[in-house]
Design an enzyme around this catalytic site. Structure first.
Site: not given
Length: 567
Positions: A312-315, A317, A336, A363, A383, A444
């Protein structure tokens, strides 16, 4: 009866025949009419015929109305001033654009908050490439959210909005903040002009509100929303373009800079350091990235030349941090689903200069682990979407209407359950890739249901696949909640002590490290039939059919384990 018919017919026939004979001479009387000027009806028709047919003469009377139209347009200039538009300064235009961009972001944030739907943080929305005035837009959104309850009460008291402006409430909130609490008075724009005409009513409404609440100032109305949150500014050096020492030398010209003790390529600057317009940020040599976010990629420890999957790479960083840790070698597949976030991801990759990242718009749960294109994946960073409860202050969620002192970080249990179900599926899916050696699961969030509970529910499946929990950053003191055996390997960050809440779990395939004996593996693995015995029991199966049959059994077994653990 004949006489009656003949009497009206005679004049009609006469007129018809005379009119029929006059088909050819009809134009001459029309042209004679302007010259004769005797009959009163003829001059009425003559101007129309002149305007239609006589090209030269008709333009003469037409030009005065035309001139009157242009002169009318000139007379409107003081009302809708094209001339005054040219006098607008660049600062006024920039403020006008910033208010519109801030209104769009405010609309997105308020809509997501009202629907209890996860959206991007305010910082992420402001840092979008489509936002031109990032600093002004960010300040307007934050300050308007801070004063939002006061602005709403003032508008209710003043009662100046009509149906048109009620449909554009986010823009109205932004402009009202500028009028009531801002430093600059808005002067251009339809919404600005409308609300400036009611400025006295708005100020009177604010005074009435203070009297009703029995307070002396607006600060007393806001309460805890004015309390600051002093957090150091963390900057990650993009080692694909710049080394850490050079970045320190450049930043020390204007700031006090320290190297972080945990992440080697992370720098620590004083709280409040504004680097959004800094040259190193603009050219992608450094990135504004928090410490917890930087620890995730560092915990995975990808090696140069590996193939890595960012689920789940976006954005982006963490994705570009992986590329820097791999020294630009190997391959990273950045997955993404959201189209808008894919654009943000591609912009981040382009800014970083990483050339070993391949964007996969789709997906993560839809990827087939047995697909040959994923056969060489050796590390996965997961993530997934979470409640974001550990970064409420960093995301500025404490400014949203749904956040209050009595309901601090109190999320809907149904929403948390749905997030946890998705997180379990995603983690189990990441562990099912055949060649993967290291998997990092991070959130997070501060909630146990999204952290320790997810890991413990997937742990039996992970053990059956040869994974065990490893300890990322052994020197870190804060560990997982003691709710199951092995939770001491998990890593936690506290939102008060560490300025943000975070969770990291590291899975490492055991047979890649020490090749344990069959007796040391779980009983479920030891009971698996060897291939030779199965071939003796089923001699009529060819190897191809046997592989298909055994693959089906493996999938059924995986589904059984997932269903038993509530995934």
């Amino acid at each position: 009866m004949v006489a009656r018919r003949n009497k009206p017919k005679a004049p009609l026939v006469k007129h018809r025949f005379s009119g029929g004979d006059s088909h050819k001479p009809k134009p001459p009387p029309a042209t004679k009419q302007p010259f004769s000027g005797v009959e009163s009806h003829k001059p009425k028709t003559s101007p129309a015929t002149k305007q239609k047919f006589s090209g030269v003469e008709s333009h003469k009377p037409k030009t005065p109305p035309g001139k009157q139209r242009f002169s009318g347009a000139e007379s409107r200039k003081p009302k809708t001033p094209p001339a005054t538009k040219q006098k607008f300064s660049s600062l006024e235009r920039s403020a006008l654009y910033a208010r519109r961009e801030a209104a769009n972001i405010l609309r997105t944030v308020l809509r997501g908050d009202a629907e209890r739907r996860a959206v991007a943080s305010i910082k992420s929305l402001v840092l979008s490439p489509s936002v031109r005035n990032k600093r002004g837009t960010f300040a307007l959104v934050c300050e308007t959210l801070k004063y939002l309850t006061v602005i709403k009460d003032v508008l209710d008291i003043a009662n100046v909005l009509n149906s048109k402006w009620k449909r554009q409430e986010p823009l109205v909130f932004i402009v009202c903040y500028d009028i009531l609490f801002g430093k600059d008075t808005p002067s251009i724009g339809d919404a600005e002009k409308f609300l400036m005409r009611h400025k006295e009513a708005l100020l009177s409404g604010l005074a009435t509100l203070l009297v009703r609440k029995k307070v002396d100032s607006v600060d007393q109305l806001l309460g805890s929303k004015l309390t600051g949150h002093l957090k150091p500014r963390y900057v990650r050096v993009n080692t694909l373009k710049m080394d850490v020492d050079s970045a320190v030398q450049e930043l020390e010209k204007h700031y006090t800079v320290q190297k972080d003790e945990t992440v080697p390529d992370l720098l620590v600057l004083p709280p409040g350091s504004d680097l959004h317009a800094h040259r190193l940020v603009a050219n992608g040599r450094i990135f504004l990235q928090g410490k917890a976010s930087s620890m995730v990629a560092a915990a995975l420890q990808p090696q140069a030349g590996w193939e890595v999957l960012d689920a789940c790479s976006a954005p982006g960083n963490k994705t570009i941090h992986l590329a820097a840790l791999m020294e630009g070698q190997g391959k990273i597949i950045a997955c993404e689903l959201n189209e808008e976030r894919v654009k943000r991801l591609e912009h981040t990759i382009k800014l970083s200069g990483a050339s070993n990242i391949e964007v996969c718009h789709g997906d993560f749960l839809g990827l087939n682990p047995k697909d040959p294109s994923f056969a060489k994946i050796r590390a996965i960073l997961l993530d997934p979407s979470c409640s974001g409860s550990g970064t409420i202050t960093d995301r500025l969620d404490h400014l949203l209407p749904s956040h209050s002192e009595d309901n601090n970080m109190n999320y809907d249990s149904m929403r948390l359950h749905k997030l946890a179900v998705f997180q379990k599926k995603a983690l189990a899916h990441a562990l099912s890739f055949p060649k993967v050696e290291r998997v990092v699961y991070s959130t997070c969030s501060i909630y146990q249901i999204e952290n320790e509970d997810v890991v413990s529910s997937v742990l039996p499946l992970a053990s059956s696949l040869g994974f065990k929990l490893a300890t990322p950053f052994p020197q870190w003191q804060r560990r997982g909640l003691p709710v199951f055996a092995g939770s001491e390997h998990l890593l936690r960050m506290d939102p008060v002590e560490d300025k943000e809440g975070f969770f990291i779990a590291l899975f490492v395939r055991a047979n890649k490290l020490d090749n344990p004996k069959s007796s040391e593996l779980p009983d479920r693995v030891c009971r698996r039939r060897p291939k030779e015995r199965t071939m003796q029991l089923h001699p009529y199966l060819c190897p191809k059919m046997f592989r298909a049959w055994s693959g089906t059994l493996h999938r059924l077994k995986t589904r059984f384990l997932l269903s038993r653990n509530g995934c």
